[in-house]
Enzyme design. Structure first.
Site, short mmCIF file in Angstrom:
data_model
loop_
_atom_site.label_atom_id
_atom_site.label_comp_id
_atom_site.label_asym_id
_atom_site.label_seq_id
_atom_site.Cartn_x
_atom_site.Cartn_y
_atom_site.Cartn_z
N ASN A 116 69.81 22.35 35.32
CA ASN A 116 71.04 21.55 35.42
C ASN A 116 70.52 20.13 35.47
OD1 ASN A 116 73.41 20.21 35.65
ND2 ASN A 116 74.14 21.40 37.29
N TRP A 117 70.57 19.41 34.41
CA TRP A 117 70.05 17.80 34.68
C TRP A 117 71.08 16.79 35.36
CZ3 TRP A 117 66.39 15.67 30.14
CH2 TRP A 117 65.34 16.38 30.24
N LYS A 118 72.37 17.54 35.32
CA LYS A 118 73.34 16.61 36.00
C LYS A 118 73.51 15.29 35.06
CE LYS A 118 73.22 19.14 40.31
NZ LYS A 118 73.27 19.48 41.57
N HIS A 141 81.09 24.21 38.16
CA HIS A 141 79.92 23.85 39.17
C HIS A 141 80.74 22.97 40.23
CE1 HIS A 141 76.80 21.44 41.16
NE2 HIS A 141 75.92 22.19 40.21
N GLU A 169 80.37 20.51 41.90
CA GLU A 169 80.52 19.08 41.84
C GLU A 169 81.68 18.93 40.64
OE1 GLU A 169 76.40 18.02 40.44
OE2 GLU A 169 75.88 18.57 42.59
N GLU A 184 75.95 29.44 44.03
CA GLU A 184 75.47 28.17 44.65
C GLU A 184 76.11 27.90 45.67
OE1 GLU A 184 73.28 25.96 41.16
OE2 GLU A 184 75.45 25.13 41.30
N GLY A 232 71.21 20.36 46.48
CA GLY A 232 70.72 19.00 46.82
C GLY A 232 70.14 18.63 48.02
N SER A 291 69.00 23.95 45.82
CA SER A 291 67.55 23.74 46.39
C SER A 291 66.51 24.70 45.99
CB SER A 291 67.80 23.36 47.94
OG SER A 291 68.62 22.26 48.19
N GLY A 325 68.61 22.41 39.96
CA GLY A 325 69.28 20.95 39.84
C GLY A 325 67.89 20.06 39.68
N GLY A 326 67.56 19.42 40.84
CA GLY A 326 66.58 18.35 40.88
C GLY A 326 65.48 18.63 40.29
P1 PGA Z 1 69.76 21.50 43.42
O1 PGA Z 1 71.11 21.73 42.63
O2 PGA Z 1 68.79 22.39 42.64
O3 PGA Z 1 69.45 19.90 42.84
O4 PGA Z 1 69.99 21.91 44.68
C1 PGA Z 1 71.44 23.01 41.97
C2 PGA Z 1 72.80 22.78 41.08
O5 PGA Z 1 73.50 22.24 41.51
O6 PGA Z 1 72.83 23.67 39.88
#
Ligand code: PGA
Length: 251
Positions: A11-13, A95, A97, A165, A171, A211, A232-233
């Site tokens: 997930n590149w956000k 998600h 967010e 999640e 993050g 993470s 994500g990251g």
């Molecule tokens: P993260 O994000 O790997 O940067 O913790 C995961 C996500 O929100 O899908």
């Protein structure tokens, strides 16, 4: 592992412009014969270009959200059919967010899921507790509620993936213990079984997200009922995402 095909989804956000597509070549070259399914979900502006670049490779492309309606006066939104038209096969829905930044409710996520299925996309539906909810021992209750409210009745192993999640792990570099992950994943599997029956419950992939890095991935993938990761990251760099894919292939 079971006969569920493991899935590494990135997930590149809100990260990435055209220059970031150079990461694809390295990823595709290194993982052409991966056992696992690979998926990247870039920002909407890159979906079509990424899908073209990944065409014919092991890498699939997904969106990060869609509207619940097919078309209409919804400035700034995209529909599931638009994502499909741009080359997406999957879409991340609900998600944390989006639930936090855009006040998305379970009901909205459910309607988005219906829209995704109508367009032929696989929905990756995210659930997860906040730190306060975990600390007050409400995790399983919260997740069961999110599953009940966010999923339409027509779920199958093909049209649905669940991503667990924990909000506090996204993050932050904090990860639940493997026992905590195992407890939630097994509870999600039982919740799916009660609602959709054993056949569907057995075939839906349940990803862990929050993470995930190359150095903790193997431990997480060894947990029962963990069928892959939503990353994500660490999905932004081919080397990091590739390390996670290798861990998943070896699980
Ligand atoms: P993260 O994000 O790997 O940067 O913790 C995961 C996500 O929100 O899908």
């Amino acid at each position: 592992m079971t006969d569920r095909r493991s899935l590494a989804a990135g997930n590149w956000k809100m990260n990435g412009t055209a220059a970031a597509l150079s990461e694809l070549d390295a990823l595709i070259a290194a993982h052409g014969d991966t056992r696992s399914e690979l998926l990247l979900c870039p920002p909407h502006t890159l979906v079509e270009r990424m899908a073209r670049a990944a065409d014919g490779s092991a890498l699939g492309v997904g969106g990060q959200d869609c509207h619940w309606e097919e078309t209409g006066a919804h400035t700034g939104d995209v529909s599931a059919a638009m994502l499909k038209d741009a080359g997406a096969t999957h879409v991340i829905l609900g998600h944390s967010e989006r639930r936090a930044d855009h006040a998305e409710t379970d009901r909205m996520v459910r309607d988005k899921c219906d829209a995704a299925w109508a367009a032929g996309l696989t929905a990756i539906v995210c659930v997860g507790e906040t730190l306060a909810e975990r600390e007050s021992s409400n995790t399983l209750q919260i997740i069961r509620g999110q599953i009940a409210g966010s999923l339409p009745d027509q779920a199958t192993g093909h049209n649905l993936v669940i991503a667990y999640e924990p909000v506090w792990a996204i993050g932050t570099g904090k990860v639940p213990t493997t026992d905590e992950i195992g407890e939630v994943h097994s509870d999600i599997r039982s919740t799916l079984e009660r609602r959709f029956g054993a056949g569907v419950a057995k075939s839906v992939r349940i990803l862990y997200g929050g993470s995930v890095k190359p150095d903790n991935a193997s431990e997480i993938f060894a947990v029962e009922n963990v069928d892959g990761a939503l990353v994500g990251g660490a999905s932004l760099k081919a080397a990091d995402f590739g390390g996670i894919v290798r861990a998943l292939d070896g699980a």
